[in-house]
Design an enzyme around this catalytic site. Sequence first.
Site, short mmCIF file in Angstrom:
data_model
loop_
_atom_site.label_atom_id
_atom_site.label_comp_id
_atom_site.label_asym_id
_atom_site.label_seq_id
_atom_site.Cartn_x
_atom_site.Cartn_y
_atom_site.Cartn_z
N ARG A 6 -6.17 -0.84 2.17
CA ARG A 6 -5.46 -0.16 3.27
C ARG A 6 -5.54 1.35 3.09
NH1 ARG A 6 -1.65 3.63 4.35
NH2 ARG A 6 -0.26 2.80 2.72
N GLU A 136 7.96 7.09 5.03
CA GLU A 136 6.85 8.04 5.12
C GLU A 136 7.35 9.47 4.91
OE1 GLU A 136 3.13 9.11 8.12
OE2 GLU A 136 4.93 8.19 8.93
#
Length: 272
Positions: A6, A136
């Site tokens: 990923r 994030e």
Amino acid sequence: MDTTLRDGEQTSGVSFSAAEKLTIAQLLLQEVKVDRIEVASARVSDGELQAVKNITSWAKEHDMLSRIEVLTFVDNGASIEWMLNAGAKVMNLLTKGSLNHLTHQLKKTPQQHFEDIKKTIDQAINVGITVNVYLEDWSNGMKNSKDYVFQYLDFLTEEKGICKILLPDTLGVLNPLETTAFLRETLLRYPNNHFEFHAHNDYDLGTANVFAALHEGIHGIHLTVNGLGERAGNAPLASAVAVIKDFMPEIEINIDEKALHTISKFIETFSG
């Protein structure tokens, strides 16, 4: 948790074929013996969907489906549908870990974002998906908007059904002293939750930050083969394994060091 398939694939110019992805997944889980792998971002392309279907189908046959993870988004259930179609059972939900990202990217208030996240988590749990949550830009959040980060973690740690909370140094801005301080504060404040650290290597401090995180008692680390990843890459798997084995004998890991050279060469060939 290995995220070569990923985050590693987000290296500029790198794209693995579906067949290569399956081979890498099999090697990582069976030969290298990593605990979990993050294999894709949801909704990227039809090719990505097929690649994940191939991996989940193989993993199911080998009783490893719970070790396959997919990056997903707060998108009114679209990622969840994609996951169900792909046969995946574990989602790593990407959310905003800094007030800067929340204000300028989403243009939402914390409360609005938390409500959207809660809906997504509830939807996922209702269809039998295990939920982990990424914050994030967490590192910049801790530097510049710590009150927001702890407001968000207060919300997350009270939510039922969240398995792991994933703390990324998204822009690779941390040094080991900051990693130590931020994780010490977080782990002391939330002693009953499972936290993981995701290092980037922009200052070539990825492995040092992983060492600092482990020293503070982090519960999981995210790595990539050959340090692949966005910009300067992620903390490299082989380096972290050597640090743990040689400097932290109290930490037990399953990694087979003899397989590291083989997987390194495969990734070198497939990634160019």
